[in-house]
Design an enzyme around this catalytic site. Sequence first.
Site, PDB file in Angstrom:
ATOM      1  N   GLU A  99       3.818  -5.081  12.404  1.00  0.00           N
ATOM      2  CA  GLU A  99       2.860  -3.982  12.223  1.00  0.00           C
ATOM      3  C   GLU A  99       1.739  -4.531  11.356  1.00  0.00           C
ATOM      4  OE1 GLU A  99       3.230  -1.223  13.780  1.00  0.00           O
ATOM      5  OE2 GLU A  99       5.279  -1.575  14.466  1.00  0.00           O
TER       6      GLU A  99
ATOM      7  N   GLU B 108       7.705   0.758  15.956  1.00  0.00           N
ATOM      8  CA  GLU B 108       8.711   1.306  15.050  1.00  0.00           C
ATOM      9  C   GLU B 108       8.848   2.793  15.359  1.00  0.00           C
ATOM     10  OE1 GLU B 108       7.127   0.255  11.148  1.00  0.00           O
ATOM     11  OE2 GLU B 108       8.323  -1.577  11.191  1.00  0.00           O
TER      12      GLU B 108
ATOM     13  N   CYS C 143      -3.177   1.524   6.414  1.00  0.00           N
ATOM     14  CA  CYS C 143      -3.535   0.832   7.658  1.00  0.00           C
ATOM     15  C   CYS C 143      -4.131   1.809   8.671  1.00  0.00           C
ATOM     16  CB  CYS C 143      -2.313   0.148   8.236  1.00  0.00           C
ATOM     17  SG  CYS C 143      -0.913   1.276   8.407  1.00  0.00           S
TER      18      CYS C 143
ATOM     19  N   ASN D  65       0.811  -1.228   0.000  1.00  0.00           N
ATOM     20  CA  ASN D  65       0.000   0.000   0.000  1.00  0.00           C
ATOM     21  C   ASN D  65       0.842   1.276   0.000  1.00  0.00           C
ATOM     22  OD1 ASN D  65       0.721  -0.633   2.679  1.00  0.00           O
ATOM     23  ND2 ASN D  65      -0.890   0.681   3.446  1.00  0.00           N
TER      24      ASN D  65
HETATM   25  P1  NDP Z   1       0.157  -9.197   3.363  1.00  0.00           P
HETATM   26  O1  NDP Z   1       0.167  -9.648   4.769  1.00  0.00           O
HETATM   27  O2  NDP Z   1      -0.564 -10.021   2.369  1.00  0.00           O
HETATM   28  O3  NDP Z   1       1.640  -9.062   2.794  1.00  0.00           O
HETATM   29  C1  NDP Z   1       2.622  -8.261   3.408  1.00  0.00           C
HETATM   30  C2  NDP Z   1       3.982  -8.739   2.974  1.00  0.00           C
HETATM   31  O4  NDP Z   1       4.192 -10.058   3.470  1.00  0.00           O
HETATM   32  C3  NDP Z   1       4.130  -8.844   1.460  1.00  0.00           C
HETATM   33  O5  NDP Z   1       5.456  -8.555   1.102  1.00  0.00           O
HETATM   34  C4  NDP Z   1       3.829 -10.308   1.213  1.00  0.00           C
HETATM   35  O6  NDP Z   1       4.359 -10.760   0.010  1.00  0.00           O
HETATM   36  C5  NDP Z   1       4.491 -10.943   2.407  1.00  0.00           C
HETATM   37  N1  NDP Z   1       4.009 -12.272   2.768  1.00  0.00           N
HETATM   38  C6  NDP Z   1       2.815 -12.846   2.484  1.00  0.00           C
HETATM   39  N2  NDP Z   1       2.757 -14.081   3.022  1.00  0.00           N
HETATM   40  C7  NDP Z   1       3.934 -14.275   3.673  1.00  0.00           C
HETATM   41  C8  NDP Z   1       4.477 -15.345   4.435  1.00  0.00           C
HETATM   42  N3  NDP Z   1       3.806 -16.477   4.649  1.00  0.00           N
HETATM   43  N4  NDP Z   1       5.711 -15.212   4.953  1.00  0.00           N
HETATM   44  C9  NDP Z   1       6.394 -14.073   4.765  1.00  0.00           C
HETATM   45  N5  NDP Z   1       5.940 -13.026   4.048  1.00  0.00           N
HETATM   46  C10 NDP Z   1       4.729 -13.125   3.516  1.00  0.00           C
HETATM   47  O7  NDP Z   1      -0.355  -7.708   3.392  1.00  0.00           O
HETATM   48  P2  NDP Z   1      -0.692  -6.783   2.163  1.00  0.00           P
HETATM   49  O8  NDP Z   1       0.514  -6.651   1.303  1.00  0.00           O
HETATM   50  O9  NDP Z   1      -1.976  -7.236   1.568  1.00  0.00           O
HETATM   51  O10 NDP Z   1      -0.892  -5.364   2.884  1.00  0.00           O
HETATM   52  C11 NDP Z   1      -2.052  -4.950   3.444  1.00  0.00           C
HETATM   53  C12 NDP Z   1      -2.045  -5.188   4.942  1.00  0.00           C
HETATM   54  O11 NDP Z   1      -0.945  -4.525   5.543  1.00  0.00           O
HETATM   55  C13 NDP Z   1      -3.279  -4.622   5.606  1.00  0.00           C
HETATM   56  O12 NDP Z   1      -3.754  -5.553   6.542  1.00  0.00           O
HETATM   57  C14 NDP Z   1      -2.757  -3.389   6.328  1.00  0.00           C
HETATM   58  O13 NDP Z   1      -3.495  -2.992   7.438  1.00  0.00           O
HETATM   59  C15 NDP Z   1      -1.389  -3.826   6.699  1.00  0.00           C
HETATM   60  N6  NDP Z   1      -0.557  -2.669   6.957  1.00  0.00           N
HETATM   61  C16 NDP Z   1      -0.203  -2.390   8.249  1.00  0.00           C
HETATM   62  C17 NDP Z   1       0.536  -1.268   8.551  1.00  0.00           C
HETATM   63  C18 NDP Z   1       0.959  -0.966   9.953  1.00  0.00           C
HETATM   64  O14 NDP Z   1       1.853  -0.139  10.118  1.00  0.00           O
HETATM   65  N7  NDP Z   1       0.370  -1.570  10.967  1.00  0.00           N
HETATM   66  C19 NDP Z   1       0.940  -0.324   7.492  1.00  0.00           C
HETATM   67  C20 NDP Z   1       0.520  -0.728   6.172  1.00  0.00           C
HETATM   68  C21 NDP Z   1      -0.208  -1.852   5.926  1.00  0.00           C
HETATM   69  P3  NDP Z   1       3.460 -10.769  -1.313  1.00  0.00           P
HETATM   70  O15 NDP Z   1       2.684  -9.500  -1.363  1.00  0.00           O
HETATM   71  O16 NDP Z   1       4.474 -10.842  -2.355  1.00  0.00           O
HETATM   72  O17 NDP Z   1       2.584 -11.953  -1.183  1.00  0.00           O
END
Ligand code: NDP
Length: 483
Positions: free
Chosen positions: A251, A464, A285, A153
Site C-alpha cells: 500500500e 487489504e 495517504c 502517519n
Molecule cells: P516509508 O516508506 O519511509 O516507511 C514505511 C515503513 O517502512 C516504516 O516502518 C519504515 O521504517 C519502513 N522502511 C523504510 N525503509 C525500509 C526498507 N528498506 N525495508 C523495509 N522497511 C523499510 O513511509 P513513511 O513512514 O514516510 O510513510 C509515509 C508514506 O506512506 C506516504 O508515501 C504515504 O502515502 C504512504 N501511506 C500509504 C498508505 C496506503 O494505504 N496506501 C497509508 C498510509 C501511508 P522507518 O520509518 O523506521 O524508517
Amino acid sequence: MATDKYIKNYINGALLPPDSGAYFDNYNPATGKVYSQIPDSDAKDVQLAVEAAERAFPAWSKTDVNTRFRILARIADIIEQNLEEFAKAETIDSGKPIKTSTTIDIPRAHQNIRFFATAVLHFASESHHMPGEAINYTLRQPIGVVGCISPWNLPLYLFTWKIAPALATGNCVIAKPSEMTPMTAFLLAKACMEAGLPDGVLNIIHGYGPKAGQAIVAHPKIKAISFTGGTETGKKIIQTAGPMFKKMSLELGGKNPNIIFADCDFDEMMIGTLRSSFTNNGQICLCGSRIYVERSIYDKFKTEFVKRTRFLKVGDPFSTVTDMGALVSKAHMEKVMSYLALAEVEGGTILCGGKPVKVKGEYEEGYYLSPAVIEGLPIGCRTNQEEIFGPVVTITPFDKEEEAIAMANGTQFGLSATVWTKDITRANRISEQLHAGIVWINCWLLRDLRTPFGGVKASGVGREGGLEALRFFTETKNVCVKY
Ligand code: NDP
C-alpha cells in the site's frame, strides 16, 4: 499501561533490549525534544523473532478460531480500556491533535482487531463439484511467518490493520512500526502479554527501516510481506522480496484528486474538502491534494476555501481547540517547505499558509506549519505530480468533465479520488473511468472495514480490507477428490 523511556522489542512473549544494546532518540514533534529511546534493532533481533515465531506457528496455526477470536478480542478490549493512554502516546509521538488520536486512531485500532477476530469466524472456502466424477474443495491455510511493516502517519491504526488479519488467520508475525512513531506498538506488546497471546505469535521489532525493516523483508523464513509506506520504499521491498517469490501486499503513496462540480451541495463539499485536504496535517495517504473545480464556481470556491483554511487552528496538540498539530519531524517539515518553494518557482501563487507557526511556551521548537492553498500551477509540474504528504493543496479550474478526468488520472499514482456532484449518473460514469482503487462520491474517508482497500499504478499492489486481507494471509490449495 505505562509508556517507558526505553522502548523494548517484543520477542517470544518478552520485552527485550536490542541485541546490540544500541538505542536512538525518539522526538516529540510538538516540542522538538527527545522524550524516549528506541531500540536500534538489526538482523540479529529479527533472527531471534523469526525463531520464536517458527516455534509458535505449529500450535497457533492449529488453534481453533474461537480461541484465536477470544485472545484477539481481549487485546482489542485492553486497547479500548486504555484509550486515553494510547491516545496520549500517539499524540506525543506523531504531533497529531489529541482529539484525532482519541476519536480516530485508537478507536480504529481496537476496531481493526475486533473486526478481523470476528471475520475469521465467518471465513469459509469454496468447493467446485464435477457432477458424477469428483469434488474439488479449497483449503485456505495460514502462510507461516509473515512480516508487517507500517508507516508513521496512522501508527497503531495501520499497524493493527495488518497484524490483526495475519494473526486471525493463524500466521505468526514479525512486525515493525515506523521508527518515528513506535510508542503505541510498544503499548500493544504489553496489551498482548496481558491478553495471554501465546509467546512468539506476534513479535515487534523497533528500529530503522533500511536496517531492521530490510532484515524482515530479506529474511528467507518470512514468507509474505504486508507493507504500507512510500512508493520508493515499496520499490526497494519488491527488489528484495520479488526474487525470493514472497507474497506481497504493498500500500503505497498517493496524489489524490478531488473533483468538484458546480452542482454539488456547496456547504457539504466545503466541509468535506477541508477535511480531505488537512486532516492529520495532510499526512494521510488518502488526502485529496489536487483539487479540480468546475470553472463556474471556481472563484466562489477559492474565496470560501481560503477563508476557512486561514481559520484552522494550528498549535498545541493537547488543546481541544487545535485543528492541526505538529508535522511528524523536522526533516518532514523541511521536505514540505521545499515543495512550497518549488511551487513558487513553478509559477504557483500561495494564496494562504505555508509558513512556520511559532507556538509559545514548551512548543516553541515544534514543527508547525500553516496549511497552504496554491493556485496557478501547470498540471505536469512536480508540485502537482509528487506526493508532498503535508498540509498543502493545489486548486485548478476545469471546464469539461473529460478534462477533469484526464487531469485526475494524469499522475503515476492511483490510490483514491473524491467527486462532488448531485448528478449520480455522472458520478457513476466518472467512477468507472478514474484510475483509483477507492472512489468517494460526496464524502471522504467514509470507511467500511469490509470493503477492498488499495491502489493502482504506483499506489500499490494487492488489496487489504475484509476478505481481501484474510485471503492475502492464507495460501489457497485445491484438493480434487475423484469418486
Ligand atoms: P516509508 O516508506 O519511509 O516507511 C514505511 C515503513 O517502512 C516504516 O516502518 C519504515 O521504517 C519502513 N522502511 C523504510 N525503509 C525500509 C526498507 N528498506 N525495508 C523495509 N522497511 C523499510 O513511509 P513513511 O513512514 O514516510 O510513510 C509515509 C508514506 O506512506 C506516504 O508515501 C504515504 O502515502 C504512504 N501511506 C500509504 C498508505 C496506503 O494505504 N496506501 C497509508 C498510509 C501511508 P522507518 O520509518 O523506521 O524508517
